[in-house]
Enzyme design. Structure first.
Site, short mmCIF file in Angstrom:
data_model
loop_
_atom_site.label_atom_id
_atom_site.label_comp_id
_atom_site.label_asym_id
_atom_site.label_seq_id
_atom_site.Cartn_x
_atom_site.Cartn_y
_atom_site.Cartn_z
N THR A 1 10.56 8.14 23.69
CA THR A 1 11.03 7.31 22.81
C THR A 1 12.30 8.17 21.80
OG1 THR A 1 9.11 6.00 22.57
CG2 THR A 1 10.71 5.83 20.38
N LYS B 1 12.87 -0.63 21.36
CA LYS B 1 12.06 0.25 21.42
C LYS B 1 11.44 0.78 20.21
CE LYS B 1 8.27 1.93 22.87
NZ LYS B 1 7.65 3.36 23.32
N LYS C 1 6.26 11.07 14.39
CA LYS C 1 8.24 10.58 14.96
C LYS C 1 8.36 9.04 14.96
CE LYS C 1 8.04 10.67 19.27
NZ LYS C 1 8.50 9.99 20.75
#
Length: 298
Positions: free
Chosen positions: A95, A171, A239
């Site tokens: 990602t 995503k 994150k």
């Protein structure tokens, strides 16, 4: 097909094993000795550095944490690029921000490599079943080259366009939903416990009713048993929700729910829970209100 898999965590291990089952010649790379031992026991070749990847590897699947690890795995001093066959396909599944995906693809293409921007979802169980969902974008040539790998690791491959960065964008949006769903699942369970509801009964009701979500059903099941081993850690959502807020900021787009969820995960990390399963963000509410979680030791 000669395939390299870099990053054999919960998702990467499952993908590597699925590739083995599909009959590919697979080399799995991970710094952790335990991961290498598990993969070797299953019949795969296991290495500790991308520099050990066999020459002529035709496809490289990257299931590392972020863009920085992806860059190092391919282009770093001990990177894989020199070991890939001419025209090999790199399947980038970490990602990352769309701009990072585009920059990495440009570097790979300059070396004559194909690049598929292909983040994944499904968790460890789906990875081991070869049943992940892939949200991918890239050239027709990249899709064609990656098809044997995709067939082995996924049951649903979304072809989102030929421009690298679209897969990464989808995503990031997906992670907005995932992170908020986990946070609100924990909030709901914590509220019910504080109000005196039986946690198992609450779980049973919600998972049979309209308020259920996949994240509630999956994560709160582990909270009920106290199983905080990280399938996906709290730190991952700090994150990923950071990617959400960064992308939104660049578009002058407000994302208050994502920002609040990120703060809750950050609070969990500040409590020492960063490497615990992400559903244990519920410990923030435990610290604030003194509730006893059902899986806690007496």
């Amino acid at each position: 097909m000669r395939v390299g898999v870099i990053g054999m965590g919960s998702m990467g291990m499952g993908a590597a094993l699925s590739l083995l089952k599909a009959g590919h010649t697979v080399t799995g790379c991970d710094m952790r000795e335990a991961a290498r031992a598990e993969f070797a026991a299953a019949g795969g070749a296991a290495i500790a550095s991308a520099a050990e990847l066999p020459k002529g590897t035709e496809a490289l699947l990257l299931l590392v944490v972020n863009a920085q690890q992806t860059e190092a795995a391919i282009f770093g001093e001990s990177g894989a690029a020199a070991h890939l066959a001419p025209g090999a396909v790199v399947i980038s599944s970490a990602t990352m921000a769309p701009d990072s995906a585009r920059a990495l693809a440009s570097r790979a293409e300059a070396l004559g490599l194909l690049w598929l921007d292909a983040p994944v979802s499904g968790g460890a169980a789906k990875a081991r079943e070869g049943a992940m969902t892939v949200m991918a974008s890239g050239s027709a040539a990249a899709f064609d080259a990656a098809q044997p790998v995709l067939d082995a690791i996924a049951t649903k491959v979304w072809r989102l366009g030929d421009a690298v960065g679209i897969g990464a964008t989808v995503k990031v949006v997906h992670q907005l939903l995932a992170g908020v769903h986990i946070a609100v699942a924990a909030e709901a369970m914590a509220l019910g416990i504080r109000a005196g509801a039986n946690p198992q009964a609450l779980y049973d009701v919600v998972t049979s009713a309209a308020g259920n979500s996949w994240m509630f059903e999956n994560r709160m099941a582990r909270v009920l048993t106290g199983d905080d081993a990280p399938r996906s850690a709290v730190d991952i959502f700090i994150k990923d929700l950071g990617l959400v807020t960064d992308m939104a900021r660049s578009l002058d787009f407000p994302v208050p729910l994502a920002a609040q969820a990120q703060q809750l995960f950050t609070a969990a990390r500040a409590m020492g829970q960063g490497q615990k399963d992400d559903g244990f963000v519920i410990r923030v509410w435990q610290a604030l209100t003194g509730i006893k979680l059902p899986g806690d030791a007496p």
